[in-house]
Design an enzyme around this catalytic site. Structure first.
Site, mmCIF file in Angstrom:
data_model
loop_
_atom_site.group_PDB
_atom_site.id
_atom_site.type_symbol
_atom_site.label_atom_id
_atom_site.label_comp_id
_atom_site.label_asym_id
_atom_site.label_seq_id
_atom_site.Cartn_x
_atom_site.Cartn_y
_atom_site.Cartn_z
ATOM 1 N N SER A 27 0.835 -1.194 0.000
ATOM 2 C CA SER A 27 0.000 0.000 0.000
ATOM 3 C C SER A 27 0.879 1.257 0.000
ATOM 4 O O SER A 27 1.706 1.433 -0.900
ATOM 5 C CB SER A 27 -0.957 -0.029 1.193
ATOM 6 O OG SER A 27 -1.942 0.964 1.081
ATOM 7 N N ARG B 57 -11.654 5.900 10.132
ATOM 8 C CA ARG B 57 -11.277 4.492 10.121
ATOM 9 C C ARG B 57 -12.370 3.638 9.486
ATOM 10 O O ARG B 57 -12.086 2.723 8.703
ATOM 11 C CB ARG B 57 -11.003 4.023 11.545
ATOM 12 C CG ARG B 57 -10.777 2.528 11.696
ATOM 13 C CD ARG B 57 -9.616 2.054 10.864
ATOM 14 N NE ARG B 57 -9.276 0.665 11.156
ATOM 15 C CZ ARG B 57 -8.445 -0.061 10.425
ATOM 16 N NH1 ARG B 57 -7.877 0.470 9.356
ATOM 17 N NH2 ARG B 57 -8.186 -1.316 10.756
ATOM 18 N N ASP C 21 -8.870 -6.050 -5.371
ATOM 19 C CA ASP C 21 -8.441 -4.751 -4.845
ATOM 20 C C ASP C 21 -8.925 -3.652 -5.785
ATOM 21 O O ASP C 21 -8.373 -3.448 -6.858
ATOM 22 C CB ASP C 21 -6.916 -4.728 -4.731
ATOM 23 C CG ASP C 21 -6.383 -3.439 -4.103
ATOM 24 O OD1 ASP C 21 -7.174 -2.510 -3.864
ATOM 25 O OD2 ASP C 21 -5.156 -3.371 -3.867
ATOM 26 N N HIS D 85 -8.245 -4.722 -0.932
ATOM 27 C CA HIS D 85 -6.928 -4.132 -0.701
ATOM 28 C C HIS D 85 -6.261 -4.728 0.541
ATOM 29 O O HIS D 85 -5.025 -4.785 0.627
ATOM 30 C CB HIS D 85 -7.070 -2.611 -0.542
ATOM 31 C CG HIS D 85 -5.769 -1.886 -0.455
ATOM 32 N ND1 HIS D 85 -4.854 -1.873 -1.487
ATOM 33 C CD2 HIS D 85 -5.220 -1.134 0.539
ATOM 34 C CE1 HIS D 85 -3.796 -1.152 -1.136
ATOM 35 N NE2 HIS D 85 -3.988 -0.701 0.084
ATOM 36 N N ASP D 86 -7.052 -5.181 1.483
ATOM 37 C CA ASP D 86 -6.518 -5.747 2.723
ATOM 38 C C ASP D 86 -5.926 -7.138 2.546
ATOM 39 O O ASP D 86 -5.400 -7.708 3.501
ATOM 40 C CB ASP D 86 -7.617 -5.818 3.786
ATOM 41 C CG ASP D 86 -7.493 -4.701 4.819
ATOM 42 O OD1 ASP D 86 -6.592 -3.860 4.665
ATOM 43 O OD2 ASP D 86 -8.295 -4.680 5.763
#
Length: 250
Positions: free
Chosen positions: A8, A77, A179, A212-213
């Protein structure tokens, strides 16, 4: 340096090493990274920053002698989690059902609703937000997301390839199929730029539903390939063929 590896915004740091100090590293591994963020990615970050800066406790960033802007940071968050995970991973984890246990919502309940259902996904977001504010600083969040948004590999160079032209090492790019924040296509742009410089490069696309994680949630999907590259470079990848997804070039 033998290698610089990051995911990232860490992947952007890898690219910055290649651009600024190409003679100081032999191997580069940008994971789930991009040569520059897309407008939609910047939009999510902008909303997250505004959640913080409109918190009444932010006080222009001078909140260290008083209450912290926890409410705004929690919202930032939560927005980040929506951005990092894929739609299918949300469906798999939560569906559309209510929270399994009775919990106190950290946000005011909505007026004029018939059911007032507190959904499982809301409970997840609230829990993650409450945990995040205990270990992260709001100003740090602002600075990191701003650094991410303003990153541009080409910068003053004519193009990405020109920015990478001084690097004569090897590169291993890793991207993830679900992603949508830094999609596979952005890694392909990087792959093409490395190829234009005649650098040895392999692009490994990992099949994952974690968005993306995935580079944090499912490292086992790519760590063996990463070890092979760190041990022997592109030659190590060629002698250890994957189940599919690699795009060798250079």
């Amino acid at each position: 340096l033998h290698a610089v590896v990051g995911g990232s915004i860490g992947g952007m740091n890898v690219l910055d090493w290649v651009r600024r100090d190409p003679d100081r590293l032999a191997r580069a591994v940008p994971i789930a990274a991009t040569p520059r963020p897309r407008a939609q990615a910047v939009a999510f970050d902008a909303i997250a920053r505004r959640a913080i800066t409109t918190d009444p406790h932010w006080n222009g960033g001078r909140y260290y002698d008083g209450p912290s802007p926890d409410h705004g940071l929690m919202l930032a968050r939560q927005l980040g989690l929506v951005r990092y995970l894929s739609s299918s991973s949300f469906d798999e984890k939560f569906g559309a059902g209510p929270a399994a246990t009775c919990q106190t919502m950290p946000f005011p309940s909505e007026p004029f609703t018939e059911t007032g259902t507190y959904y499982a996904v809301e409970s997840f977001l609230d829990y993650q937000g409450e945990q995040f504010v205990q270990r992260f600083d709001a100003n740090s969040y602002l600075s990191l997301t701003r650094a991410l948004d303003e990153f541009d590999l080409a910068d003053d160079a004519a193009c990405e390839a020109a920015a990478l032209a001084g690097f004569d090492g090897e590169a291993f790019l890793i991207s993830f199929t679900s992603d949508w924040y830094f999609p596979v296509a952005r890694s392909r742009v990087l792959e093409s730029a490395f190829r234009e410089t005649d650098a040895a490069v392999v692009h490994h696309t990992v099949a994952s539903d974690y968005g993306h994680d995935a580079f944090l949630a499912q490292p086992s999907l790519f760590t063996q390939r990463l070890r092979s590259f760190l041990d022997a470079g592109v030659a190590g990848l060629e002698s250890d063929p994957p189940s599919g997804g690699d795009r060798p070039s250079g």
